[in-house]
Design an enzyme around this catalytic site. Structure first.
Site, PDB file in Angstrom:
ATOM      1  N   CYS A 238       0.830  -1.213   0.000  1.00 48.04           N
ATOM      2  CA  CYS A 238       0.000   0.000   0.000  1.00 48.04           C
ATOM      3  C   CYS A 238       0.868   1.268   0.000  1.00 48.04           C
ATOM      4  O   CYS A 238       1.429   1.616  -1.033  1.00 48.04           O
ATOM      5  CB  CYS A 238      -0.992  -0.029   1.159  1.00 48.04           C
ATOM      6  SG  CYS A 238      -2.379   1.112   0.917  1.00 48.04           S
TER       7      CYS A 238
ATOM      8  N   HIS B 225      -3.512  -5.179   0.528  1.00 50.40           N
ATOM      9  CA  HIS B 225      -2.973  -5.544   1.840  1.00 50.40           C
ATOM     10  C   HIS B 225      -2.912  -7.060   1.999  1.00 50.40           C
ATOM     11  O   HIS B 225      -3.833  -7.682   2.536  1.00 50.40           O
ATOM     12  CB  HIS B 225      -3.841  -4.929   2.945  1.00 50.40           C
ATOM     13  CG  HIS B 225      -3.613  -3.475   3.150  1.00 50.40           C
ATOM     14  ND1 HIS B 225      -2.775  -2.969   4.125  1.00 50.40           N
ATOM     15  CD2 HIS B 225      -4.094  -2.394   2.480  1.00 50.40           C
ATOM     16  CE1 HIS B 225      -2.758  -1.650   4.052  1.00 50.40           C
ATOM     17  NE2 HIS B 225      -3.556  -1.278   3.057  1.00 50.40           N
TER      18      HIS B 225
ATOM     19  N   GLU C 248      -1.110  -8.724   4.046  1.00 52.17           N
ATOM     20  CA  GLU C 248      -0.842  -9.165   5.417  1.00 52.17           C
ATOM     21  C   GLU C 248      -2.097  -9.688   6.104  1.00 52.17           C
ATOM     22  O   GLU C 248      -1.999 -10.456   7.075  1.00 52.17           O
ATOM     23  CB  GLU C 248      -0.219  -8.026   6.238  1.00 52.17           C
ATOM     24  CG  GLU C 248      -1.152  -6.892   6.640  1.00 52.17           C
ATOM     25  CD  GLU C 248      -1.317  -5.809   5.594  1.00 52.17           C
ATOM     26  OE1 GLU C 248      -1.725  -4.700   5.963  1.00 52.17           O
ATOM     27  OE2 GLU C 248      -1.048  -6.081   4.402  1.00 52.17           O
TER      28      GLU C 248
END
Length: 259
Positions: A114, A222, A224
């Site tokens: 990001c 994202h 993660e």
């Protein structure tokens, strides 16, 4: 237990309880680094008053450039700040932009997420648009303002990779589904930046650095979130971990190039 390589996780500055300054990072970043990449997460207080780029390079084996609410200051790509550019973190800019360039020079692994995607582009001379939803034909890629964490990080659009390119080979697919939680986007790619994936509206979503000496990838979404179980996130963090272990072992990591 075998000593794990260290991945420096770039933190963001926050005000807790409206008046207590803190450096912090999402637990899901640490979880992805520890559980999927197989490395030791180390939160970096991203401010040149406390750490230097050279110290970080010597301490960490790889770096995760995380997302964050503050944006890269437009002066870093030759433009004036406007209200549309949002909040800034000049201390983070002062660390991450030279850190990206140093990692590329050394071949030290770096993964951008990001804001980290945008930092890698700006570090190499690229530019950003402050609000891509204002561009003709573009969608709103921002995080939904309401809902649970699961709803905010839900898969929302396709990303299509270059056929035979770095991300196609890494993911084993030309198209994947991703979340989307960003307002800014890449306009002009920096020197050596290859945009390797796009959203349906043309927004750049995946990049790598051409002829990089080591692992140098970044994504606008994202990964993660739910990294251990998501079929798109897992190979990204796994390959990042492999590159970091190779660097830590002193062997370096061959650059990922398109076919």
């Amino acid at each position: 237990m075998t000593k794990r390589p260290v991945i420096g996780i770039i933190s963001n500055r926050y005000l807790l309880h409206e008046n207590y300054p803190a450096h912090a990072g999402g637990i899901m970043n640490s979880e992805a680094v520890a559980s999927v990449a197989g490395c030791m997460p180390l939160l970096v207080p991203t401010d040149p008053r406390f750490v230097s780029v050279n110290e970080l390079l010597d301490t960490c084996d790889g770096f995760l450039l995380t997302g964050g609410r503050p944006n890269v200051h437009p002066e870093e790509y030759g433009e004036e700040a406007t209200e549309a550019h949002g909040a800034f973190d000049r201390a983070r800019d002062a660390i991450t932009l030279p850190l990206v360039r140093a990692c590329l020079e050394r071949g030290q692994p770096v993964l951008g997420i990001c804001r980290g995607f945008q930092e890698m582009n700006v570090a190499l001379g690229g530019s950003l648009h402050p609000e891509i939803r204002d561009l003709p034909g573009r969608d709103n890629h921002r995080m939904p303002p309401d809902g649970t964490l699961e709803e905010k990080f839900a898969l929302r659009h396709v990303v299509k990779f270059t056929s035979g390119g770095v991300f196609h080979r890494l993911m084993g697919a030309e198209e994947v589904m991703t979340n989307t939680l960003h307002g800014q986007g890449v306009v002009r790619p920096g020197q050596g930046i290859v945009i390797d994936g796009h959203a349906p509206d043309g927004t750049p979503e995946a990049l790598y650095v051409e002829d990089a000496k080591g692992f140098a990838l970044a994504v606008q979404w994202h990964p993660e979130y739910n990294a251990a179980n998501d079929p798109v996130s897992r190979p990204l963090f796994t390959s990042f971990g492999e590159a970091t272990r190779a660097w830590a072992a002193g062997r370096g990591q061959p650059a990922l190039r398109s076919a």
